[in-house]
Design a protein around this motif. Structure first.
Motif, short mmCIF file in Angstrom:
data_model
loop_
_atom_site.label_atom_id
_atom_site.label_comp_id
_atom_site.label_asym_id
_atom_site.label_seq_id
_atom_site.Cartn_x
_atom_site.Cartn_y
_atom_site.Cartn_z
N GLN A 141 0.75 -1.21 -0.05
CA GLN A 141 0.10 0.01 0.00
C GLN A 141 0.92 1.33 -0.02
O GLN A 141 0.41 2.24 -0.56
CB GLN A 141 -0.90 -0.12 1.14
N ARG A 142 1.95 0.95 0.64
CA ARG A 142 2.99 2.40 0.73
C ARG A 142 3.51 2.66 -0.63
O ARG A 142 3.82 3.65 -0.96
CB ARG A 142 4.07 2.14 1.73
N ASP A 143 3.88 1.31 -1.12
CA ASP A 143 4.70 1.52 -2.67
C ASP A 143 4.56 0.17 -3.32
O ASP A 143 5.20 -0.60 -3.05
CB ASP A 143 6.04 1.88 -2.47
N SER A 144 3.47 0.16 -4.29
CA SER A 144 3.41 -1.12 -4.83
C SER A 144 4.48 -1.26 -6.07
O SER A 144 4.33 -2.40 -6.62
CB SER A 144 1.93 -1.24 -5.44
N ARG A 145 5.39 -0.85 -6.24
CA ARG A 145 6.34 -0.77 -7.60
C ARG A 145 7.55 -1.12 -6.95
O ARG A 145 8.53 -1.39 -7.71
CB ARG A 145 6.50 0.69 -8.10
N GLN A 146 7.62 -1.74 -5.68
CA GLN A 146 8.75 -2.19 -5.01
C GLN A 146 9.18 -3.67 -5.65
O GLN A 146 7.99 -4.43 -6.27
CB GLN A 146 8.62 -2.61 -3.61
N THR A 147 10.05 -3.82 -5.87
CA THR A 147 10.73 -5.20 -6.17
C THR A 147 10.37 -6.23 -5.15
O THR A 147 10.17 -5.96 -4.06
CB THR A 147 12.23 -5.43 -6.41
N ALA A 177 -4.44 -14.30 -5.55
CA ALA A 177 -5.25 -15.51 -6.02
C ALA A 177 -6.64 -15.44 -5.11
O ALA A 177 -7.38 -15.81 -5.52
CB ALA A 177 -4.37 -16.86 -6.10
N ALA A 178 -6.42 -15.26 -3.68
CA ALA A 178 -7.56 -15.05 -3.00
C ALA A 178 -8.36 -13.98 -2.81
O ALA A 178 -9.25 -13.86 -2.45
CB ALA A 178 -6.94 -15.30 -1.39
N GLY A 179 -7.75 -13.11 -3.63
CA GLY A 179 -8.58 -11.64 -3.84
C GLY A 179 -8.42 -10.65 -2.93
O GLY A 179 -8.87 -9.73 -2.71
N ILE A 180 -7.48 -11.00 -1.77
CA ILE A 180 -7.10 -9.96 -0.86
C ILE A 180 -6.45 -8.66 -1.58
O ILE A 180 -6.56 -7.74 -1.12
CB ILE A 180 -6.18 -10.77 0.12
N ILE A 181 -5.55 -9.04 -2.56
CA ILE A 181 -4.84 -8.04 -3.29
C ILE A 181 -5.66 -7.92 -4.42
O ILE A 181 -5.67 -8.87 -5.17
CB ILE A 181 -3.43 -8.25 -3.48
N ARG A 182 -6.39 -7.08 -4.71
CA ARG A 182 -7.37 -7.03 -5.90
C ARG A 182 -6.67 -6.34 -7.22
O ARG A 182 -7.20 -6.60 -8.42
CB ARG A 182 -8.67 -6.09 -5.74
N GLY A 183 -5.65 -5.57 -7.05
CA GLY A 183 -4.80 -5.10 -8.11
C GLY A 183 -3.81 -4.02 -7.70
O GLY A 183 -3.80 -3.73 -6.43
N TYR A 184 -3.29 -3.13 -8.76
CA TYR A 184 -2.40 -2.46 -8.46
C TYR A 184 -2.74 -0.97 -9.40
O TYR A 184 -2.95 -1.10 -10.30
CB TYR A 184 -0.87 -2.69 -8.82
N THR A 185 -2.46 0.17 -8.72
CA THR A 185 -2.73 1.29 -9.49
C THR A 185 -1.94 2.42 -8.87
O THR A 185 -1.09 2.41 -8.25
CB THR A 185 -4.32 1.61 -8.99
N ALA A 186 -1.98 3.63 -9.91
CA ALA A 186 -1.33 4.77 -9.73
C ALA A 186 -2.23 5.69 -8.92
O ALA A 186 -3.27 5.81 -9.42
CB ALA A 186 -0.85 5.33 -10.95
N LEU A 187 -1.77 6.41 -7.89
CA LEU A 187 -2.33 7.44 -7.31
C LEU A 187 -2.30 8.99 -8.26
O LEU A 187 -1.00 9.30 -8.32
CB LEU A 187 -2.04 7.74 -6.05
N VAL A 188 -3.26 9.31 -8.82
CA VAL A 188 -3.11 10.54 -9.53
C VAL A 188 -3.75 11.77 -9.06
O VAL A 188 -4.95 11.76 -8.32
CB VAL A 188 -3.87 10.20 -10.99
N ASP A 189 -3.07 12.92 -8.89
CA ASP A 189 -3.44 14.34 -8.25
C ASP A 189 -4.74 14.68 -9.16
O ASP A 189 -4.24 15.13 -10.37
CB ASP A 189 -2.49 15.15 -8.16
N GLU A 244 -7.52 9.13 2.23
CA GLU A 244 -6.66 8.07 2.45
C GLU A 244 -7.13 6.72 1.43
O GLU A 244 -8.15 6.26 1.57
CB GLU A 244 -6.53 7.52 3.74
N THR A 245 -5.98 6.19 0.81
CA THR A 245 -6.53 4.85 0.19
C THR A 245 -5.96 3.56 0.90
O THR A 245 -6.53 2.34 0.50
CB THR A 245 -5.79 4.71 -1.27
#
Length: 167
Positions: free
Chosen positions: A16-22, A46-58, A148-149
């Motif tokens: 949640q802090r930074d989804s672009r981390q390796t 796979a369990a749907g706990i993480i539904r996806g990744y996105t960029a936060l746009v101003d 907050e997201t």
């Protein structure tokens, strides 16, 4: 999946802090090696706990300066009418959030547009024409104090969803 453990919560917090981390950066941050870290992330996806990744746009920097909270009431609450209303709302890009609520309004919508003229057009061309809409009360947001997201994993915890862990 069994309940989320400490490493899962740390992984979710980091993502949640930074989804672009390796995977290596994530693993280091949560105290795991890369392979178990990667497996945990994949299991949560796979369990749907993480539904996806996105960029936060101003939103203001892309011309969506006006935020309006619209309280909407429906004429009838038949299953068909509610389903049609919700389907139309889901297809409307200006409506970024929709909550079915208790209290004065049946729904509260968060609408993003460029300015008040755009909102007026949106009201007449879209919102008033949605199935079953009988009343709309609009509140223009003067200042966004908090938007907050991230989920509050540090807050007192409710029971996490069941989750099976592979051996």
């Amino acid at each position: 999946m069994d309940a989320l453990d400490r490493h899962d919560v740390l992984l979710l917090t980091e993502l949640q802090r930074d989804s672009r981390q390796t995977v290596q950066q994530l693993a280091t941050a949560v105290g795991l090696s890369s392979t178990p870290c990667w497996k945990r992330v994949k299991e949560m996806e796979a369990a749907g706990i993480i539904r996806g990744y996105t960029a936060l746009v101003d939103r203001e920097k892309v011309g969506l300066s006006l935020c309006v909270l619209a309280e909407v009431n429906l004429t009838r609450h038949s299953e068909d009418e509610v389903r049609r209303f919700e389907k139309e709302v889901a297809a409307c890009p200006q409506i970024v959030s929709c909550y079915s609520t208790t209290g004065q309004a049946d729904y509260v919508l968060k609408v993003l547009v460029s300015d008040i003229k755009s909102y007026e057009s949106f009201l007449h061309e879209t919102l008033f024409k949605l199935p079953g809409v009988t009343h709309v009360r609009s509140s223009v947001v003067l200042k966004e104090v908090k938007a907050e997201t991230r989920l509050p994993f540090d807050a007192p915890r409710v029971k996490a969803p069941a989750r099976k862990r592979k051996a």
